[in-house]
Design a protein around this motif. Structure first.
Motif, short mmCIF file in Angstrom:
data_model
loop_
_atom_site.label_atom_id
_atom_site.label_comp_id
_atom_site.label_asym_id
_atom_site.label_seq_id
_atom_site.Cartn_x
_atom_site.Cartn_y
_atom_site.Cartn_z
N PHE A 151 47.69 47.37 98.71
CA PHE A 151 46.37 47.45 98.10
C PHE A 151 46.20 46.33 97.08
CE2 PHE A 151 43.22 49.10 95.07
CZ PHE A 151 42.20 49.46 95.94
N GLU A 152 45.08 45.63 97.14
CA GLU A 152 44.85 44.49 96.25
C GLU A 152 44.40 45.00 94.88
OE1 GLU A 152 41.96 40.59 95.87
OE2 GLU A 152 42.34 41.42 97.88
N ALA A 153 45.29 44.90 93.91
CA ALA A 153 45.01 45.36 92.55
C ALA A 153 44.76 44.16 91.64
CB ALA A 153 46.18 46.18 92.02
N GLY A 202 30.74 42.30 104.26
CA GLY A 202 31.49 41.20 103.67
C GLY A 202 32.86 41.69 103.26
N ILE A 203 33.73 40.77 102.88
CA ILE A 203 35.10 41.14 102.52
C ILE A 203 35.12 41.97 101.24
CG2 ILE A 203 37.39 40.27 101.97
CD1 ILE A 203 36.53 39.84 104.87
N TYR A 204 34.29 41.58 100.27
CA TYR A 204 34.23 42.30 99.00
C TYR A 204 32.81 42.82 98.75
CZ TYR A 204 38.75 40.11 98.04
OH TYR A 204 40.06 39.72 98.11
N ARG A 257 33.48 44.07 93.53
CA ARG A 257 34.74 43.39 93.81
C ARG A 257 35.74 44.27 94.56
NH1 ARG A 257 35.92 38.59 91.33
NH2 ARG A 257 38.16 39.06 91.34
N SER A 258 35.35 45.47 94.94
CA SER A 258 36.24 46.31 95.75
C SER A 258 36.23 45.80 97.18
CB SER A 258 35.80 47.77 95.70
OG SER A 258 34.52 47.94 96.29
N SER A 267 47.02 48.72 88.41
CA SER A 267 45.79 49.45 88.12
C SER A 267 45.06 49.75 89.43
CB SER A 267 44.87 48.62 87.21
OG SER A 267 45.51 48.35 85.98
N TYR A 268 44.56 50.99 89.54
CA TYR A 268 43.86 51.42 90.74
C TYR A 268 42.48 51.96 90.37
CZ TYR A 268 48.64 51.40 92.63
OH TYR A 268 49.91 51.04 92.99
N PRO A 269 41.52 51.90 91.30
CA PRO A 269 40.21 52.49 91.02
C PRO A 269 40.29 54.01 90.98
CG PRO A 269 40.35 51.73 93.31
CD PRO A 269 41.59 51.24 92.62
#
Length: 409
Positions: free
Chosen positions: A137-139, A191-193, A197-198, A220-222
């Protein structure tokens, strides 16, 4: 609202499909559950099943098994994405028709099938994402994934390097979004984001991380990202049980999961040589699925088409594996130490976590396996850490947690 009809959607690969099957087996106690995957997945499914992409199953497998290591090679990643997007138009059309006809109350989809969620949202259907490897996951902070297994930064230079790598990941994904903007727009992909920005490949409503935070590095996570625990589902199979010697010798399992056919032959040859030198150990090598060629049983080295983790893993003293999410969690659950030899994708990041928490040692290559294995087998402190972690792992049942979340809808 009472959730009565749930669609579970995943590719046919065991590391992605089996956790969803485990969730489905639990959810069927409170809901009408249907699994959607390519036709080859039907054999391992004990739930109502609908096939998708029936004409493209070979193409789906070719994307996951390109015959060489992908790692973070931008050209190979581009080719994989291109092949994937080529199938998404057909999949979107299939799912749109099914959602319109059946209107499920909830769609739970593996993170590799984001168009399922995009289509569901367009039909007003809630969408949750399952993620078997939380490390990818991209943090906004912490070690970035897909760069060889990064550890938490300890120095200013390491923090700067991690920031640069995170920006490189972000830039590459944005570039792919621009390159395929027409194709993505045609299937309704935003789109990718998103504007916040998620990443659009994950549900904006709930991301179910099928792992435990105790082996994750600080990040950090949402708010809608939740560690629910792993799901150790293994479909029933009739494969013969491996033979376990009763003479006191330790048994070691060697597995690279169901993918990575290009690496298995070389590893099997390496393990035959090790077995010849280590007569005091019994080695079981599993190919992960039915092999076309002959299997060999030579003294203390045994080859198998398939060894069930659920039925047989507790009998092994150690496992040599690729740090895939499935075997990783099975070893954690049973308190078994490992030699990890990652090959591709998220495996380097998974391996880094196991080693950092003292639950495994990493072999630098096939030539390093023998020495590393002997160290693991002789490390009583590592075994004790693994047993302690198994208690932590067993307290977090992913399927049970998902059932509670669904029941609370």
């Amino acid at each position: 609202m009472s959730c009565k009809k749930i669609f579970l959607i995943a590719p046919p690969f065991s590391g992605h499909l089996h956790p969803l099957l485990g969730i489905g087996m639990r959810l069927r106690e409170i809901a009408d559950v249907t699994v959607l995957s390519t036709p080859g997945a039907a054999a391992s499914c004990e739930l109502p099943f609908q096939s998708i992409l029936a004409q493209h199953e070979k193409a789906v497998w070719a994307i996951a098994e390109p015959g060489k290591e992908v790692k973070s090679n931008p050209l190979l990643l581009y080719r994989q994405l291109k092949a994937n997007i080529a199938l998404m138009g057909d999949l979107t059309a299939e799912l749109d028709a099914r959602f319109a006809a059946e209107q499920p109350d909830l769609v739970i989809a593996d993170f590799t099938v984001p168009v399922a969620g995009i289509s569901a949202l367009q039909h007003g259907i809630p969408w949750w994402t399952t993620l078997a490897s939380p490390c990818v996951f991209e943090a906004p902070d912490g070690p970035p994934a897909y760069f060889g297994g990064q550890l938490p930064a300890q120095t200013t230079w390491q923090r700067v390097r991690h920031a640069v790598l995170r920006q490189a990941t972000h830039a590459f994904k944005r570039a792919m979004g621009l390159l395929f903007r027409r194709e993505l727009s045609a299937i309704g992909f935003p789109g990718i984001y998103r504007a916040d920005r998620s990443e659009a490949v994950y549900s904006p409503q709930r991301i179910l991380a099928l792992g435990i935070p105790e082996i994750e590095f600080p990040r950090s996570y949402p708010a809608h990202f939740e560690f629910v625990g792993s799901v150790l589902h293994t479909p029933h199979d009739d494969s013969p049980a491996p033979e376990f010697a009763d003479d006191g010798r330790p048994h070691v399992l060697i597995t690279l999961g169901t993918h990575l056919p290009h690496a298995k032959a070389a590893l099997a040859e390496t393990m035959r040589g090790i077995a010849a030198r280590q007569a005091g150990i019994v080695f079981h090598f599993t190919h992960g699925r039915v092999m076309e060629g002959p299997l060999r049983h030579e003294g203390n080295f045994h080859e198998h088409d398939h060894v069930s983790y659920a039925r047989h893993l507790p009998r092994y003293a150690a496992v040599i594996h690729h740090a895939g999410a499935g075997i990783l969690n099975h070893c954690l659950r049973h308190g078994i130490p490992s030699v990890v030899i990652p090959q591709d994708y998220d495996q380097f990041d998974n391996a880094a976590r196991l080693v950092a928490f003292g639950l495994a040692l990493r072999a630098k290559g096939n030539a390093d396996i023998e020495e590393t294995l002997l160290r693991v087998l002789g490390d009583a402190e590592m075994k004790a850490r693994c047993v302690a972690m198994s208690t932590v792992h067993a307290r977090q049942d992913g399927a049970e947690a998902v059932m509670r979340l669904v029941a609370a809808l």
